[in-house]
Design a protein around this motif. Sequence first.
Motif, PDB file in Angstrom:
ATOM      1  N   ASP A   1      35.072  50.603  50.771  1.00  0.00           N
ATOM      2  CA  ASP A   1      34.200  50.386  49.605  1.00  0.00           C
ATOM      3  C   ASP A   1      34.916  50.794  48.317  1.00  0.00           C
ATOM      4  O   ASP A   1      34.851  50.100  47.313  1.00  0.00           O
ATOM      5  CB  ASP A   1      32.896  51.210  49.743  1.00  0.00           C
ATOM      6  CG  ASP A   1      31.921  50.547  50.700  1.00  0.00           C
ATOM      7  OD1 ASP A   1      32.079  49.337  50.966  1.00  0.00           O
ATOM      8  OD2 ASP A   1      31.017  51.236  51.200  1.00  0.00           O
TER       9      ASP A   1
ATOM     10  N   ASN B   1      36.455  38.041  43.023  1.00  0.00           N
ATOM     11  CA  ASN B   1      36.782  39.438  43.290  1.00  0.00           C
ATOM     12  C   ASN B   1      37.972  39.444  44.251  1.00  0.00           C
ATOM     13  O   ASN B   1      37.817  39.368  45.465  1.00  0.00           O
ATOM     14  CB  ASN B   1      35.568  40.145  43.908  1.00  0.00           C
ATOM     15  CG  ASN B   1      35.784  41.635  44.046  1.00  0.00           C
ATOM     16  OD1 ASN B   1      36.899  42.100  44.200  1.00  0.00           O
ATOM     17  ND2 ASN B   1      34.712  42.385  43.994  1.00  0.00           N
TER      18      ASN B   1
ATOM     19  N   LEU C   1      38.190  42.295  46.943  1.00  0.00           N
ATOM     20  CA  LEU C   1      37.275  42.072  48.061  1.00  0.00           C
ATOM     21  C   LEU C   1      37.802  40.944  48.952  1.00  0.00           C
ATOM     22  O   LEU C   1      37.833  41.063  50.180  1.00  0.00           O
ATOM     23  CB  LEU C   1      35.881  41.717  47.515  1.00  0.00           C
ATOM     24  CG  LEU C   1      34.831  41.285  48.532  1.00  0.00           C
ATOM     25  CD1 LEU C   1      34.517  42.423  49.490  1.00  0.00           C
ATOM     26  CD2 LEU C   1      33.548  40.842  47.824  1.00  0.00           C
TER      27      LEU C   1
ATOM     28  N   TYR D   1      28.613  44.697  39.162  1.00  0.00           N
ATOM     29  CA  TYR D   1      28.034  44.879  40.497  1.00  0.00           C
ATOM     30  C   TYR D   1      28.924  45.786  41.327  1.00  0.00           C
ATOM     31  O   TYR D   1      30.108  45.938  41.050  1.00  0.00           O
ATOM     32  CB  TYR D   1      27.872  43.528  41.211  1.00  0.00           C
ATOM     33  CG  TYR D   1      29.171  42.792  41.436  1.00  0.00           C
ATOM     34  CD1 TYR D   1      29.722  42.003  40.443  1.00  0.00           C
ATOM     35  CD2 TYR D   1      29.855  42.900  42.649  1.00  0.00           C
ATOM     36  CE1 TYR D   1      30.914  41.339  40.630  1.00  0.00           C
ATOM     37  CE2 TYR D   1      31.054  42.239  42.842  1.00  0.00           C
ATOM     38  CZ  TYR D   1      31.582  41.460  41.837  1.00  0.00           C
ATOM     39  OH  TYR D   1      32.765  40.812  42.030  1.00  0.00           O
TER      40      TYR D   1
ATOM     41  N   VAL E   1      29.964  46.332  45.395  1.00  0.00           N
ATOM     42  CA  VAL E   1      29.886  45.673  46.699  1.00  0.00           C
ATOM     43  C   VAL E   1      29.207  46.600  47.704  1.00  0.00           C
ATOM     44  O   VAL E   1      29.567  47.766  47.821  1.00  0.00           O
ATOM     45  CB  VAL E   1      31.301  45.287  47.195  1.00  0.00           C
ATOM     46  CG1 VAL E   1      31.237  44.628  48.560  1.00  0.00           C
ATOM     47  CG2 VAL E   1      31.982  44.380  46.193  1.00  0.00           C
TER      48      VAL E   1
ATOM     49  N   LEU F   1      29.931  46.353  53.218  1.00  0.00           N
ATOM     50  CA  LEU F   1      31.200  45.652  53.402  1.00  0.00           C
ATOM     51  C   LEU F   1      31.425  45.275  54.869  1.00  0.00           C
ATOM     52  O   LEU F   1      32.039  44.249  55.172  1.00  0.00           O
ATOM     53  CB  LEU F   1      32.349  46.533  52.890  1.00  0.00           C
ATOM     54  CG  LEU F   1      33.697  45.871  52.737  1.00  0.00           C
ATOM     55  CD1 LEU F   1      33.628  44.698  51.781  1.00  0.00           C
ATOM     56  CD2 LEU F   1      34.719  46.870  52.246  1.00  0.00           C
TER      57      LEU F   1
ATOM     58  N   LEU G   1      28.045  37.094  51.253  1.00  0.00           N
ATOM     59  CA  LEU G   1      28.444  37.917  50.099  1.00  0.00           C
ATOM     60  C   LEU G   1      27.263  38.162  49.166  1.00  0.00           C
ATOM     61  O   LEU G   1      27.117  39.259  48.621  1.00  0.00           O
ATOM     62  CB  LEU G   1      29.591  37.240  49.329  1.00  0.00           C
ATOM     63  CG  LEU G   1      30.953  37.198  50.025  1.00  0.00           C
ATOM     64  CD1 LEU G   1      31.959  36.429  49.188  1.00  0.00           C
ATOM     65  CD2 LEU G   1      31.470  38.609  50.270  1.00  0.00           C
TER      66      LEU G   1
ATOM     67  N   CYS H   1      26.232  41.689  50.784  1.00  0.00           N
ATOM     68  CA  CYS H   1      27.155  42.534  50.010  1.00  0.00           C
ATOM     69  C   CYS H   1      26.724  42.666  48.551  1.00  0.00           C
ATOM     70  O   CYS H   1      27.376  43.379  47.787  1.00  0.00           O
ATOM     71  CB  CYS H   1      28.570  41.952  50.077  1.00  0.00           C
ATOM     72  SG  CYS H   1      29.171  41.793  51.749  1.00  0.00           S
TER      73      CYS H   1
ATOM     74  N   VAL I   1      26.958  40.659  46.068  1.00  0.00           N
ATOM     75  CA  VAL I   1      27.888  40.121  45.071  1.00  0.00           C
ATOM     76  C   VAL I   1      27.135  39.020  44.321  1.00  0.00           C
ATOM     77  O   VAL I   1      26.465  38.202  44.961  1.00  0.00           O
ATOM     78  CB  VAL I   1      29.150  39.524  45.760  1.00  0.00           C
ATOM     79  CG1 VAL I   1      30.082  38.870  44.760  1.00  0.00           C
ATOM     80  CG2 VAL I   1      29.883  40.629  46.521  1.00  0.00           C
TER      81      VAL I   1
ATOM     82  N   ALA J   1      30.535  35.307  44.098  1.00  0.00           N
ATOM     83  CA  ALA J   1      30.620  35.033  45.536  1.00  0.00           C
ATOM     84  C   ALA J   1      31.250  33.660  45.786  1.00  0.00           C
ATOM     85  O   ALA J   1      32.103  33.509  46.668  1.00  0.00           O
ATOM     86  CB  ALA J   1      29.229  35.092  46.164  1.00  0.00           C
TER      87      ALA J   1
ATOM     88  N   THR K   1      34.947  33.933  44.907  1.00  0.00           N
ATOM     89  CA  THR K   1      35.666  34.746  45.904  1.00  0.00           C
ATOM     90  C   THR K   1      35.842  33.951  47.194  1.00  0.00           C
ATOM     91  O   THR K   1      36.920  33.932  47.792  1.00  0.00           O
ATOM     92  CB  THR K   1      34.884  36.054  46.187  1.00  0.00           C
ATOM     93  OG1 THR K   1      34.678  36.725  44.945  1.00  0.00           O
ATOM     94  CG2 THR K   1      35.635  36.970  47.128  1.00  0.00           C
TER      95      THR K   1
END
Lengths: 130, 262
Positions: free
Chosen positions: A8, B74, B77, B138, B140, B143, B172, B176, B178, B183, B186
């Motif tokens: 994270d 991202n 990520l 934001y 995340v 995960l 996502l 997550c 996002v 999203a 990504t």
Amino acid sequence: MSFWRRLDRLVASPPYEQREPIIGERRIVGVGVVLSALLLAFGLTRVVVMLEPSHEITPQASSIFRGLRSLQGDAALLAGLLVLALTPVLRLVWILCYFERRKDRWMAAVTAAVLVLIGIGIALGSRARG
Amino acid sequence: MAPTLLQALALLLTGSLTGMLGSMLGVGGGVFLVPALVILFDVPMHFAVGTSLVVVIATSSAVGAFRNEREAANVRLALVLQVVAIAAAILGGLVAGAVPERQLVFLFGLLLLPVGLLMWRQAPARDEARDADAGAYYVVRRLGVGVGVSGVAGVVSGLLGVGGGILMVPALTLFCRVPTRAAIATSNFMIGITALASTFLYFGRGEIAPALTGAVVLGVLIGSTLGIRLARRLSGSQVRRVFAVFLWFVASQMLWRAVRPS
């Protein structure tokens, strides 16, 4: 610290990325896409429109360059596909350098791991061909 | 064997439509291309999957190069998820080599059923969220779920030649947390790299025909740049619902092709 908490923290953007977003690789991708499109268009014109006879081109750099020097359509098609496939690899190398320059060792290691996995895919593909 | 001029033009047109739809709907385009190659052009399934993987790389690169939205990706990520996705894609690609043609067609038909459902259900929410969350800050979350879904998306990509964006974007956004715009960007960043790992397996097995793939990819590159422009003008939710229904129809065709007596 747990494994997931470490991850994270890893994906949370540090301040330098907000000031200097990773946008340089966009140019690499753009050049790769345009070059690939030009090679594919040339190859298709030679093979499909001008009905050029088929040549034995192996997917090796020397064979492709030889074919390109003689303006062979098959070589141009193969080169176009390889340029397209290698564009994301160059993009990753650029990103690896970006993280290295900022001494972000963990993200550089993750990017390197992604490149190694792609290398394994390429090696397995070469073995299947052999 | 190289396609005739007429076949090459038809492949170019199919590629253009696939690329246009892919970039308009935020998916790699494989869900449209593989059935089109198998049903309309009678291309063997393994060749269709190999071609589709190259097309996913082309769509991801074209969108990455020409769409402003890319800046919202991202990358950190994406790279963390990518480690699992690529390993899974290689596994999927290796398994595909051992799965017979009909079973692969059947699996693809099965995959299209939930993909159509996802496309239908995302339709209204995605358009509103897309505009609302631009530039939002934001963090995340969950995960682990993202890692799990990217593993599934990787296997599906390597096995069936679809990008996996249709799975990644909902995971996502829903799990997550996002924002939708980030999203999509990504996921788009990820699908090209995931597809790359297994592309070489198909290439090595001789399941990528350069002339056929070249014609389709060229069409996709033209179509996806057109799709990016069109996406700004059209209401995506209506288009998505129409294509959700279309995907169910295609799924029935693929399933019939897999089970009909030869």
